[in-house]
Design an enzyme around this catalytic site. Structure first.
Site, mmCIF file in Angstrom:
data_model
loop_
_atom_site.group_PDB
_atom_site.id
_atom_site.type_symbol
_atom_site.label_atom_id
_atom_site.label_comp_id
_atom_site.label_asym_id
_atom_site.label_seq_id
_atom_site.Cartn_x
_atom_site.Cartn_y
_atom_site.Cartn_z
ATOM 1 N N LYS A 1 0.859 -1.206 0.000
ATOM 2 C CA LYS A 1 0.000 0.000 0.000
ATOM 3 C C LYS A 1 0.892 1.252 0.000
ATOM 4 O O LYS A 1 1.858 1.326 0.751
ATOM 5 C CB LYS A 1 -0.911 0.011 1.230
ATOM 6 C CG LYS A 1 -1.992 -1.088 1.189
ATOM 7 C CD LYS A 1 -2.925 -0.980 2.378
ATOM 8 C CE LYS A 1 -3.818 -2.198 2.502
ATOM 9 N NZ LYS A 1 -5.069 -2.131 1.752
ATOM 10 N N HIS B 1 -0.042 -7.970 9.052
ATOM 11 C CA HIS B 1 -0.180 -6.556 8.689
ATOM 12 C C HIS B 1 0.176 -5.603 9.840
ATOM 13 O O HIS B 1 0.930 -4.658 9.661
ATOM 14 C CB HIS B 1 -1.615 -6.238 8.251
ATOM 15 C CG HIS B 1 -2.149 -7.165 7.203
ATOM 16 N ND1 HIS B 1 -1.357 -7.739 6.237
ATOM 17 C CD2 HIS B 1 -3.406 -7.618 6.960
ATOM 18 C CE1 HIS B 1 -2.110 -8.494 5.445
ATOM 19 N NE2 HIS B 1 -3.353 -8.443 5.871
ATOM 20 N N LYS C 1 -13.616 -7.133 13.007
ATOM 21 C CA LYS C 1 -14.603 -7.144 11.927
ATOM 22 C C LYS C 1 -15.912 -6.583 12.476
ATOM 23 O O LYS C 1 -16.161 -6.627 13.678
ATOM 24 C CB LYS C 1 -14.823 -8.569 11.445
ATOM 25 C CG LYS C 1 -13.528 -9.190 10.891
ATOM 26 C CD LYS C 1 -13.731 -9.851 9.561
ATOM 27 C CE LYS C 1 -12.473 -10.487 9.039
ATOM 28 N NZ LYS C 1 -11.904 -9.818 7.859
#
Ligand code: BG6
Length: 516
Positions: free
Chosen positions: A207, A265, A363
Protein backbone atom coordinates in the site's frame (compact mmCIF):
# COMPACT_ATOMS: atom_id res chain seq x y z
CA UNK A 1 27.99 20.93 5.24
CA UNK A 2 25.30 18.33 5.04
CA UNK A 3 25.91 15.02 3.32
CA UNK A 4 23.25 13.72 0.95
CA UNK A 5 21.21 10.81 2.27
CA UNK A 6 22.60 7.44 1.31
CA UNK A 7 19.71 6.47 -0.97
CA UNK A 8 20.24 9.49 -3.15
CA UNK A 9 23.89 8.61 -3.59
CA UNK A 10 24.24 7.27 -7.13
CA UNK A 11 27.12 5.08 -6.04
CA UNK A 12 24.83 3.23 -3.67
CA UNK A 13 21.79 3.06 -5.92
CA UNK A 14 22.23 3.85 -9.60
CA UNK A 15 18.51 3.55 -10.44
CA UNK A 16 16.34 6.59 -10.79
CA UNK A 17 13.45 5.66 -8.55
CA UNK A 18 11.12 8.21 -10.09
CA UNK A 19 10.89 6.34 -13.38
CA UNK A 20 8.29 3.64 -13.97
CA UNK A 21 9.77 0.17 -14.04
CA UNK A 22 8.65 -2.30 -16.65
CA UNK A 23 8.92 -6.04 -16.13
CA UNK A 24 11.12 -7.98 -18.54
CA UNK A 25 10.00 -11.08 -20.48
CA UNK A 26 8.10 -13.30 -18.06
CA UNK A 27 5.00 -15.27 -17.22
CA UNK A 28 3.03 -16.25 -14.16
CA UNK A 29 1.40 -19.53 -13.22
CA UNK A 30 -1.53 -19.07 -10.88
CA UNK A 31 -2.63 -21.85 -8.54
CA UNK A 32 -6.00 -21.24 -6.91
CA UNK A 33 -7.67 -19.46 -9.83
CA UNK A 34 -11.16 -20.01 -8.48
CA UNK A 35 -10.49 -18.41 -5.09
CA UNK A 36 -11.60 -14.96 -3.95
CA UNK A 37 -8.07 -13.62 -3.84
CA UNK A 38 -7.38 -14.50 -7.48
CA UNK A 39 -10.65 -13.07 -8.73
CA UNK A 40 -10.77 -9.95 -6.60
CA UNK A 41 -7.12 -8.98 -6.39
CA UNK A 42 -4.60 -10.90 -8.49
CA UNK A 43 -6.31 -11.02 -11.89
CA UNK A 44 -7.48 -7.38 -11.79
CA UNK A 45 -3.99 -6.27 -10.72
CA UNK A 46 -2.44 -8.10 -13.69
CA UNK A 47 -4.82 -6.31 -16.05
CA UNK A 48 -4.14 -2.94 -14.37
CA UNK A 49 -0.39 -3.50 -14.80
CA UNK A 50 -0.92 -4.33 -18.48
CA UNK A 51 -3.10 -1.25 -18.85
CA UNK A 52 -0.37 0.91 -17.34
CA UNK A 53 2.12 -0.54 -19.84
CA UNK A 54 4.21 -2.17 -17.11
CA UNK A 55 4.04 -5.78 -18.32
CA UNK A 56 6.14 -7.12 -21.19
CA UNK A 57 4.21 -7.52 -24.46
CA UNK A 58 4.44 -11.34 -24.34
CA UNK A 59 3.37 -11.66 -20.70
CA UNK A 60 1.54 -14.95 -20.07
CA UNK A 61 -0.81 -16.04 -17.36
CA UNK A 62 -1.39 -19.74 -16.89
CA UNK A 63 -4.16 -20.95 -14.61
CA UNK A 64 -3.89 -24.33 -12.94
CA UNK A 65 -6.95 -25.84 -11.23
CA UNK A 66 -9.11 -28.88 -10.86
CA UNK A 67 -11.59 -27.73 -13.49
CA UNK A 68 -12.47 -29.06 -16.86
CA UNK A 69 -11.74 -25.80 -18.62
CA UNK A 70 -10.21 -24.83 -21.94
CA UNK A 71 -8.05 -21.71 -22.33
CA UNK A 72 -11.13 -19.69 -23.39
CA UNK A 73 -13.04 -20.66 -20.23
CA UNK A 74 -10.15 -19.44 -18.13
CA UNK A 75 -10.00 -16.24 -20.19
CA UNK A 76 -13.69 -15.70 -19.47
CA UNK A 77 -13.08 -16.04 -15.72
CA UNK A 78 -10.27 -13.48 -15.87
CA UNK A 79 -12.42 -11.22 -18.04
CA UNK A 80 -15.27 -11.25 -15.50
CA UNK A 81 -12.90 -10.60 -12.65
CA UNK A 82 -11.25 -7.69 -14.47
CA UNK A 83 -14.58 -6.16 -15.41
CA UNK A 84 -15.78 -6.39 -11.83
CA UNK A 85 -12.67 -5.42 -9.91
CA UNK A 86 -9.99 -3.69 -12.02
CA UNK A 87 -8.95 -0.23 -10.87
CA UNK A 88 -8.27 1.21 -14.31
CA UNK A 89 -10.66 1.53 -17.24
CA UNK A 90 -11.28 -1.44 -19.51
CA UNK A 91 -9.55 -1.07 -22.86
CA UNK A 92 -10.32 -3.68 -25.47
CA UNK A 93 -6.91 -3.54 -27.18
CA UNK A 94 -5.05 -4.04 -23.88
CA UNK A 95 -7.35 -6.91 -22.98
CA UNK A 96 -6.93 -8.61 -26.38
CA UNK A 97 -3.16 -8.51 -26.20
CA UNK A 98 -3.12 -9.78 -22.62
CA UNK A 99 -5.65 -12.54 -23.31
CA UNK A 100 -3.47 -14.00 -26.06
CA UNK A 101 -1.11 -15.08 -23.31
CA UNK A 102 -3.71 -16.96 -21.26
CA UNK A 103 -3.40 -20.72 -20.89
CA UNK A 104 -5.19 -23.19 -18.66
CA UNK A 105 -3.87 -26.48 -17.33
CA UNK A 106 -6.50 -28.70 -15.70
CA UNK A 107 -5.38 -31.04 -12.95
CA UNK A 108 -5.03 -32.01 -9.31
CA UNK A 109 -2.00 -31.21 -7.21
CA UNK A 110 -1.13 -34.91 -7.06
CA UNK A 111 -1.52 -35.46 -10.78
CA UNK A 112 1.90 -36.02 -12.38
CA UNK A 113 0.52 -35.73 -15.86
CA UNK A 114 -0.96 -32.34 -15.12
CA UNK A 115 2.44 -31.01 -14.04
CA UNK A 116 3.96 -32.51 -17.21
CA UNK A 117 1.33 -30.56 -19.16
CA UNK A 118 2.29 -27.48 -17.19
CA UNK A 119 5.94 -27.98 -18.10
CA UNK A 120 5.08 -28.30 -21.78
CA UNK A 121 2.82 -25.24 -21.60
CA UNK A 122 5.62 -23.17 -20.15
CA UNK A 123 8.03 -24.34 -22.84
CA UNK A 124 5.49 -23.48 -25.50
CA UNK A 125 5.06 -19.99 -23.98
CA UNK A 126 8.80 -19.45 -24.01
CA UNK A 127 8.73 -20.21 -27.71
CA UNK A 128 5.62 -18.41 -28.90
CA UNK A 129 5.36 -15.55 -26.40
CA UNK A 130 9.05 -14.99 -25.67
CA UNK A 131 8.71 -15.40 -21.90
CA UNK A 132 12.40 -16.30 -21.84
CA UNK A 133 12.14 -19.13 -19.30
CA UNK A 134 11.21 -16.60 -16.58
CA UNK A 135 8.23 -17.80 -14.57
CA UNK A 136 6.67 -17.01 -11.21
CA UNK A 137 4.49 -19.61 -9.51
CA UNK A 138 1.82 -17.89 -7.46
CA UNK A 139 0.39 -20.18 -4.77
CA UNK A 140 -2.97 -18.55 -4.00
CA UNK A 141 -4.00 -21.77 -2.24
CA UNK A 142 -4.23 -22.89 1.39
CA UNK A 143 -0.74 -23.47 2.85
CA UNK A 144 -1.62 -27.12 3.49
CA UNK A 145 -1.05 -27.65 -0.26
CA UNK A 146 2.28 -25.78 -0.55
CA UNK A 147 4.37 -28.91 0.01
CA UNK A 148 2.49 -30.89 -2.68
CA UNK A 149 2.70 -28.16 -5.30
CA UNK A 150 6.28 -27.17 -4.61
CA UNK A 151 7.30 -30.85 -4.63
CA UNK A 152 5.59 -31.39 -7.99
CA UNK A 153 7.20 -28.28 -9.47
CA UNK A 154 10.59 -29.57 -8.42
CA UNK A 155 9.97 -33.08 -9.64
CA UNK A 156 8.96 -31.84 -13.05
CA UNK A 157 11.98 -29.63 -13.44
CA UNK A 158 10.03 -26.40 -13.12
CA UNK A 159 11.82 -24.77 -10.21
CA UNK A 160 15.12 -23.97 -11.89
CA UNK A 161 15.51 -21.73 -14.90
CA UNK A 162 18.17 -22.41 -17.51
CA UNK A 163 21.07 -20.01 -17.97
CA UNK A 164 20.08 -16.54 -16.81
CA UNK A 165 16.38 -17.22 -16.61
CA UNK A 166 14.60 -17.23 -13.25
CA UNK A 167 11.91 -19.16 -11.37
CA UNK A 168 10.18 -17.60 -8.35
CA UNK A 169 7.50 -18.68 -5.96
CA UNK A 170 4.91 -16.35 -4.47
CA UNK A 171 3.06 -17.36 -1.31
CA UNK A 172 0.19 -15.81 0.56
CA UNK A 173 -0.48 -15.86 4.26
CA UNK A 174 -1.34 -17.49 6.58
CA UNK A 175 2.34 -18.38 6.93
CA UNK A 176 1.49 -21.10 9.45
CA UNK A 177 -0.71 -20.85 12.53
CA UNK A 178 2.09 -20.65 15.11
CA UNK A 179 5.88 -20.53 15.24
CA UNK A 180 6.31 -24.25 14.82
CA UNK A 181 4.08 -24.58 11.75
CA UNK A 182 5.62 -21.43 10.23
CA UNK A 183 9.06 -22.99 10.55
CA UNK A 184 7.82 -26.14 8.85
CA UNK A 185 6.30 -24.13 6.00
CA UNK A 186 9.47 -22.15 5.57
CA UNK A 187 11.45 -25.39 5.48
CA UNK A 188 9.22 -26.73 2.69
CA UNK A 189 9.87 -23.64 0.57
CA UNK A 190 13.57 -23.35 1.47
CA UNK A 191 14.25 -26.89 0.40
CA UNK A 192 13.25 -26.12 -3.15
CA UNK A 193 13.72 -22.40 -3.76
CA UNK A 194 16.70 -20.22 -2.77
CA UNK A 195 15.58 -17.52 -0.30
CA UNK A 196 15.91 -14.76 -2.94
CA UNK A 197 13.32 -16.53 -5.08
CA UNK A 198 10.63 -16.78 -2.38
CA UNK A 199 8.19 -13.86 -2.27
CA UNK A 200 5.84 -13.80 0.74
CA UNK A 201 2.96 -11.43 0.21
CA UNK A 202 1.86 -9.14 3.01
CA UNK A 203 -0.31 -6.89 0.92
CA UNK A 204 -0.17 -4.07 3.48
CA UNK A 205 3.45 -3.48 2.51
CA UNK A 206 2.30 -2.86 -1.06
CA UNK A 207 0.00 0.00 0.00
CA UNK A 208 1.28 3.46 -0.92
CA UNK A 209 0.38 4.88 2.48
CA UNK A 210 2.36 2.16 4.24
CA UNK A 211 5.43 2.88 2.13
CA UNK A 212 4.88 6.53 2.93
CA UNK A 213 5.68 5.81 6.59
CA UNK A 214 9.32 5.52 5.54
CA UNK A 215 9.15 8.70 3.43
CA UNK A 216 7.45 10.64 6.22
CA UNK A 217 9.95 9.56 8.83
CA UNK A 218 13.20 9.61 6.90
CA UNK A 219 12.76 12.28 4.21
CA UNK A 220 11.82 15.00 6.70
CA UNK A 221 13.65 16.80 9.45
CA UNK A 222 10.74 17.57 11.73
CA UNK A 223 9.39 14.20 12.81
CA UNK A 224 12.40 12.08 13.72
CA UNK A 225 13.69 14.27 16.58
CA UNK A 226 10.42 13.73 18.49
CA UNK A 227 9.88 10.10 17.38
CA UNK A 228 10.93 8.56 20.66
CA UNK A 229 10.06 7.94 24.31
CA UNK A 230 10.98 11.51 25.30
CA UNK A 231 8.00 12.85 23.35
CA UNK A 232 5.75 9.96 22.40
CA UNK A 233 3.23 8.81 24.99
CA UNK A 234 1.95 5.76 23.12
CA UNK A 235 1.15 4.47 19.65
CA UNK A 236 -2.22 3.12 18.50
CA UNK A 237 -2.41 0.96 15.40
CA UNK A 238 -5.96 0.26 14.26
CA UNK A 239 -7.28 -1.86 11.44
CA UNK A 240 -11.06 -1.76 11.64
CA UNK A 241 -13.35 -3.42 9.14
CA UNK A 242 -17.08 -2.90 8.78
CA UNK A 243 -17.61 -6.25 7.05
CA UNK A 244 -18.09 -9.61 8.75
CA UNK A 245 -16.35 -12.81 7.72
CA UNK A 246 -18.41 -13.07 4.52
CA UNK A 247 -18.12 -16.49 2.94
CA UNK A 248 -14.79 -17.25 4.58
CA UNK A 249 -15.97 -19.35 7.53
CA UNK A 250 -13.81 -22.29 6.44
CA UNK A 251 -10.68 -20.18 6.55
CA UNK A 252 -11.56 -17.98 9.50
CA UNK A 253 -12.87 -20.36 12.16
CA UNK A 254 -9.88 -21.45 14.21
CA UNK A 255 -7.71 -18.66 12.73
CA UNK A 256 -9.24 -15.48 14.15
CA UNK A 257 -8.33 -11.82 14.06
CA UNK A 258 -4.94 -12.05 15.75
CA UNK A 259 -3.55 -14.67 13.36
CA UNK A 260 -5.32 -13.19 10.34
CA UNK A 261 -4.19 -9.61 10.75
CA UNK A 262 -2.02 -8.83 13.79
CA UNK A 263 0.61 -11.48 13.05
CA UNK A 264 1.30 -9.93 9.66
CA UNK A 265 -0.18 -6.56 8.69
CA UNK A 266 -0.19 -4.87 12.10
CA UNK A 267 3.20 -6.11 13.25
CA UNK A 268 4.70 -5.02 9.94
CA UNK A 269 3.14 -1.56 10.40
CA UNK A 270 4.53 -1.43 13.90
CA UNK A 271 7.99 -2.43 12.69
CA UNK A 272 7.98 0.40 10.12
CA UNK A 273 6.87 2.93 12.72
CA UNK A 274 9.36 1.82 15.37
CA UNK A 275 12.47 0.91 13.37
CA UNK A 276 15.71 2.85 13.13
CA UNK A 277 16.79 4.46 9.87
CA UNK A 278 18.01 1.75 7.50
CA UNK A 279 21.38 2.22 5.78
CA UNK A 280 19.57 1.97 2.44
CA UNK A 281 16.18 0.88 1.19
CA UNK A 282 17.32 -2.45 -0.12
CA UNK A 283 15.63 -5.58 1.18
CA UNK A 284 18.45 -6.63 3.45
CA UNK A 285 18.83 -3.26 5.21
CA UNK A 286 15.08 -2.98 5.75
CA UNK A 287 14.85 -6.52 7.05
CA UNK A 288 17.68 -5.92 9.53
CA UNK A 289 15.90 -2.90 11.01
CA UNK A 290 12.44 -4.47 11.09
CA UNK A 291 13.88 -7.60 12.61
CA UNK A 292 15.53 -5.58 15.39
CA UNK A 293 12.14 -4.12 16.33
CA UNK A 294 10.34 -7.45 16.25
CA UNK A 295 13.01 -9.13 18.34
CA UNK A 296 12.85 -6.28 20.90
CA UNK A 297 9.13 -6.73 21.55
CA UNK A 298 8.31 -7.71 25.11
CA UNK A 299 4.84 -8.70 26.28
CA UNK A 300 3.45 -7.33 29.51
CA UNK A 301 3.33 -9.89 32.32
CA UNK A 302 -0.46 -9.86 32.82
CA UNK A 303 -1.91 -10.93 29.51
CA UNK A 304 -5.38 -11.05 31.02
CA UNK A 305 -5.23 -7.28 31.56
CA UNK A 306 -3.28 -6.23 28.48
CA UNK A 307 -5.07 -8.12 25.71
CA UNK A 308 -8.72 -8.25 24.70
CA UNK A 309 -10.77 -10.35 22.33
CA UNK A 310 -14.33 -10.41 21.13
CA UNK A 311 -16.86 -11.79 18.68
CA UNK A 312 -19.35 -9.66 16.82
CA UNK A 313 -22.94 -10.11 17.88
CA UNK A 314 -25.98 -9.33 15.77
CA UNK A 315 -26.66 -5.66 15.12
CA UNK A 316 -26.78 -3.07 12.38
CA UNK A 317 -24.09 -2.42 9.80
CA UNK A 318 -24.34 -0.06 6.85
CA UNK A 319 -28.08 0.37 7.47
CA UNK A 320 -28.73 -3.37 7.37
CA UNK A 321 -29.53 -5.80 10.11
CA UNK A 322 -26.74 -8.38 10.39
CA UNK A 323 -26.26 -11.66 12.23
CA UNK A 324 -23.63 -12.42 14.83
CA UNK A 325 -20.43 -14.40 14.24
CA UNK A 326 -21.77 -17.50 16.00
CA UNK A 327 -24.79 -17.51 13.69
CA UNK A 328 -22.71 -17.31 10.50
CA UNK A 329 -22.97 -20.31 8.22
CA UNK A 330 -20.09 -22.73 8.74
CA UNK A 331 -19.16 -21.42 12.21
CA UNK A 332 -19.52 -23.77 15.16
CA UNK A 333 -21.97 -22.38 17.73
CA UNK A 334 -19.32 -23.02 20.39
CA UNK A 335 -16.49 -21.38 18.44
CA UNK A 336 -14.06 -19.31 20.49
CA UNK A 337 -12.43 -17.80 17.43
CA UNK A 338 -12.06 -14.06 17.96
CA UNK A 339 -13.22 -11.53 15.35
CA UNK A 340 -11.70 -8.69 17.38
CA UNK A 341 -8.28 -8.65 19.01
CA UNK A 342 -6.34 -6.00 20.87
CA UNK A 343 -2.86 -6.38 22.32
CA UNK A 344 -0.39 -4.23 24.23
CA UNK A 345 3.25 -4.54 23.20
CA UNK A 346 6.40 -2.93 24.53
CA UNK A 347 9.45 -2.35 22.37
CA UNK A 348 12.38 -2.78 24.66
CA UNK A 349 14.85 -0.32 23.16
CA UNK A 350 16.28 3.01 24.27
CA UNK A 351 14.07 4.80 21.73
CA UNK A 352 10.82 3.20 22.89
CA UNK A 353 11.30 2.29 26.56
CA UNK A 354 8.01 2.86 28.40
CA UNK A 355 5.97 3.62 25.23
CA UNK A 356 3.20 1.05 24.78
CA UNK A 357 2.15 0.08 21.27
CA UNK A 358 -1.56 -0.80 21.26
CA UNK A 359 -2.65 -2.86 18.26
CA UNK A 360 -6.30 -3.64 17.52
CA UNK A 361 -8.28 -5.12 14.70
CA UNK A 362 -11.86 -6.22 14.33
CA UNK A 363 -14.60 -7.14 11.93
CA UNK A 364 -18.05 -5.51 11.88
CA UNK A 365 -16.85 -2.35 13.57
CA UNK A 366 -18.34 1.09 13.03
CA UNK A 367 -16.28 1.97 9.98
CA UNK A 368 -13.58 0.61 7.69
CA UNK A 369 -10.41 2.41 8.68
CA UNK A 370 -6.73 1.62 9.08
CA UNK A 371 -4.52 4.15 10.80
CA UNK A 372 -1.40 4.58 12.87
CA UNK A 373 -1.71 7.22 15.58
CA UNK A 374 1.44 8.43 17.29
CA UNK A 375 0.13 10.16 20.41
CA UNK A 376 2.48 12.63 22.07
CA UNK A 377 2.96 13.48 25.72
CA UNK A 378 1.32 16.59 27.08
CA UNK A 379 3.39 19.76 27.06
CA UNK A 380 5.54 19.75 30.19
CA UNK A 381 4.03 23.05 31.29
CA UNK A 382 0.87 24.89 30.27
CA UNK A 383 1.05 28.63 31.06
CA UNK A 384 -2.76 28.95 30.86
CA UNK A 385 -5.62 28.80 33.29
CA UNK A 386 -6.83 25.21 33.71
CA UNK A 387 -10.23 26.19 32.28
CA UNK A 388 -8.53 27.42 29.07
CA UNK A 389 -7.23 24.01 28.18
CA UNK A 390 -10.12 21.77 29.21
CA UNK A 391 -10.75 20.93 25.54
CA UNK A 392 -7.10 20.30 24.73
CA UNK A 393 -6.03 16.67 24.51
CA UNK A 394 -2.68 15.27 23.42
CA UNK A 395 -0.95 16.16 20.18
CA UNK A 396 -1.07 13.34 17.66
CA UNK A 397 0.26 12.45 14.26
CA UNK A 398 -2.11 10.13 12.47
CA UNK A 399 -1.05 8.23 9.38
CA UNK A 400 -4.31 7.45 7.60
CA UNK A 401 -3.55 4.24 5.74
CA UNK A 402 -7.06 3.84 4.30
CA UNK A 403 -9.62 4.62 3.08
CA UNK A 404 -9.15 8.40 3.33
CA UNK A 405 -5.39 8.25 2.64
CA UNK A 406 -3.28 10.97 4.18
CA UNK A 407 -1.74 12.30 7.35
CA UNK A 408 -3.37 14.35 10.10
CA UNK A 409 -1.62 16.40 12.74
CA UNK A 410 -3.65 17.23 15.83
CA UNK A 411 -2.59 20.14 17.99
CA UNK A 412 -4.06 22.83 20.18
CA UNK A 413 -5.16 26.20 18.83
CA UNK A 414 -6.77 29.31 20.25
CA UNK A 415 -10.50 29.53 19.69
CA UNK A 416 -11.20 32.85 17.92
CA UNK A 417 -13.08 35.42 19.90
CA UNK A 418 -12.34 33.95 23.27
CA UNK A 419 -9.89 35.56 25.61
CA UNK A 420 -7.88 32.37 25.68
CA UNK A 421 -9.53 29.06 25.07
CA UNK A 422 -7.47 26.29 23.52
CA UNK A 423 -8.98 23.43 21.63
CA UNK A 424 -7.76 20.57 19.42
CA UNK A 425 -7.60 21.26 15.70
CA UNK A 426 -6.51 19.07 12.79
CA UNK A 427 -4.13 19.85 9.98
CA UNK A 428 -4.65 17.47 7.09
CA UNK A 429 -2.66 16.19 4.18
CA UNK A 430 -4.83 14.18 1.76
CA UNK A 431 -3.34 12.21 -1.10
CA UNK A 432 -6.35 13.08 -3.23
CA UNK A 433 -5.68 16.82 -2.81
CA UNK A 434 -1.90 16.74 -3.20
CA UNK A 435 -1.45 14.36 -6.11
CA UNK A 436 -3.42 14.00 -9.32
CA UNK A 437 -2.73 10.32 -9.93
CA UNK A 438 -4.62 7.73 -7.89
CA UNK A 439 -2.71 5.16 -5.88
CA UNK A 440 -2.15 1.76 -7.48
CA UNK A 441 -3.58 -1.23 -5.65
CA UNK A 442 -1.12 -3.03 -3.36
CA UNK A 443 -1.25 -6.12 -5.59
CA UNK A 444 -0.18 -4.15 -8.65
CA UNK A 445 2.99 -3.04 -6.92
CA UNK A 446 3.71 -6.43 -5.40
CA UNK A 447 3.15 -8.48 -8.58
CA UNK A 448 5.35 -6.07 -10.51
CA UNK A 449 8.06 -6.41 -7.86
CA UNK A 450 7.88 -10.21 -8.13
CA UNK A 451 8.39 -10.03 -11.90
CA UNK A 452 11.26 -7.57 -11.43
CA UNK A 453 12.79 -9.65 -8.64
CA UNK A 454 12.68 -6.64 -6.30
CA UNK A 455 12.33 -7.96 -2.73
CA UNK A 456 12.16 -5.03 -0.21
CA UNK A 457 8.38 -5.18 0.21
CA UNK A 458 8.23 -8.90 1.00
CA UNK A 459 8.72 -10.13 4.56
CA UNK A 460 11.47 -12.69 4.98
CA UNK A 461 11.05 -15.87 6.98
CA UNK A 462 12.93 -14.35 9.95
CA UNK A 463 10.28 -11.64 10.28
CA UNK A 464 7.46 -14.15 9.94
CA UNK A 465 8.92 -16.34 12.66
CA UNK A 466 9.61 -13.41 15.00
CA UNK A 467 6.01 -12.26 14.58
CA UNK A 468 4.76 -15.68 15.63
CA UNK A 469 7.11 -15.58 18.62
CA UNK A 470 5.32 -12.40 19.73
CA UNK A 471 1.84 -13.77 19.15
CA UNK A 472 2.20 -17.37 20.35
CA UNK A 473 2.14 -16.61 24.12
CA UNK A 474 -1.01 -14.49 23.65
CA UNK A 475 -2.75 -17.22 21.66
CA UNK A 476 -1.70 -19.80 24.23
CA UNK A 477 -3.02 -17.60 27.01
CA UNK A 478 -6.41 -17.31 25.27
CA UNK A 479 -6.51 -21.04 24.53
CA UNK A 480 -5.84 -21.77 28.20
CA UNK A 481 -8.60 -19.38 29.25
CA UNK A 482 -10.97 -21.28 26.97
CA UNK A 483 -9.85 -24.67 28.25
CA UNK A 484 -10.23 -23.68 31.87
CA UNK A 485 -13.46 -21.87 31.00
CA UNK A 486 -12.09 -18.77 32.68
CA UNK A 487 -13.03 -16.39 29.90
CA UNK A 488 -14.15 -16.44 26.31
CA UNK A 489 -14.33 -13.81 23.58
CA UNK A 490 -16.67 -11.05 24.66
CA UNK A 491 -19.68 -10.41 22.41
CA UNK A 492 -19.66 -6.90 20.92
CA UNK A 493 -22.36 -5.22 18.97
CA UNK A 494 -22.00 -5.09 15.19
CA UNK A 495 -21.45 -1.53 14.04
CA UNK A 496 -19.85 -0.50 17.35
CA UNK A 497 -16.20 -0.20 18.37
CA UNK A 498 -15.48 -3.58 19.89
CA UNK A 499 -15.66 -5.22 23.30
CA UNK A 500 -15.66 -3.20 26.52
CA UNK A 501 -12.67 -5.25 27.72
CA UNK A 502 -10.63 -3.53 25.02
CA UNK A 503 -11.63 -0.09 26.32
CA UNK A 504 -10.86 -1.29 29.84
CA UNK A 505 -7.42 -2.42 28.67
CA UNK A 506 -6.53 1.15 27.72
CA UNK A 507 -8.39 2.71 30.63
CA UNK A 508 -6.13 0.81 33.03
CA UNK A 509 -3.23 2.74 31.50
CA UNK A 510 -5.21 6.00 31.72
CA UNK A 511 -5.75 6.12 27.95
CA UNK A 512 -8.59 5.83 25.44
CA UNK A 513 -8.85 4.40 21.95
CA UNK A 514 -9.34 6.88 19.18
CA UNK A 515 -12.76 6.82 17.54
CA UNK A 516 -11.73 7.34 13.93
C1 BG6 B 1 -6.58 -9.83 4.69
C2 BG6 B 1 -7.37 -10.55 5.76
O1 BG6 B 1 -5.21 -10.08 4.83
O2 BG6 B 1 -6.81 -8.44 4.79
C3 BG6 B 1 -8.83 -10.21 5.66
O3 BG6 B 1 -7.19 -11.95 5.62
C4 BG6 B 1 -9.05 -8.72 5.62
O4 BG6 B 1 -9.56 -10.80 6.74
C5 BG6 B 1 -8.15 -8.08 4.57
O5 BG6 B 1 -10.40 -8.47 5.33
C6 BG6 B 1 -8.26 -6.58 4.59
O6 BG6 B 1 -7.47 -6.02 3.57
P1 BG6 B 1 -7.65 -4.51 3.15
O7 BG6 B 1 -6.57 -4.27 2.15
O8 BG6 B 1 -9.04 -4.38 2.58
O9 BG6 B 1 -7.50 -3.70 4.38
Amino acid sequence: MTTPPVWSNPLRDPRDRRLPRIAGPSGMVLFGVTGDLSRKKIMPAIYDLANRGLLPPGFSLTGFARRDWADQDFAQIVHDSVKAHARTEFREEVWQQLAEGFRFVPGNFDDDQAFERLRRTIEELDEVRGTGGNHAFYLAIPPGFFADVVGQLQEHGLTEGRGDSWRRVVVEKPFGHDLESARQLNAVLDEVFPSGSIFRIDHYLGKETVQNILALRFANAMFEPIWNANYVDHVQITMAEDVGIGGRAGYYDGIGAARDVIQNHLLQLMALVAMEEPTSFDAESLRIEKQKVLSSVVLPRRLDLTTARGQYAAGWAGGEEVIGFLEEEGIKRTSSTETYAAVTLNVDTRRWAGVPFYLRTGKRLGRRVTEVAVVFKRAPHLPFAASSTEELTQNALVIRVQPDEGVTMRFGSKVPGTQMEIRDVNMDFAYGGAFTESSPEAYERLILDVLLGDPPLFPRHEEVELSWKILDPILEHWAKQDEQRKSKPEQYESGGWGPSSSDAMLARDGRVWRRP
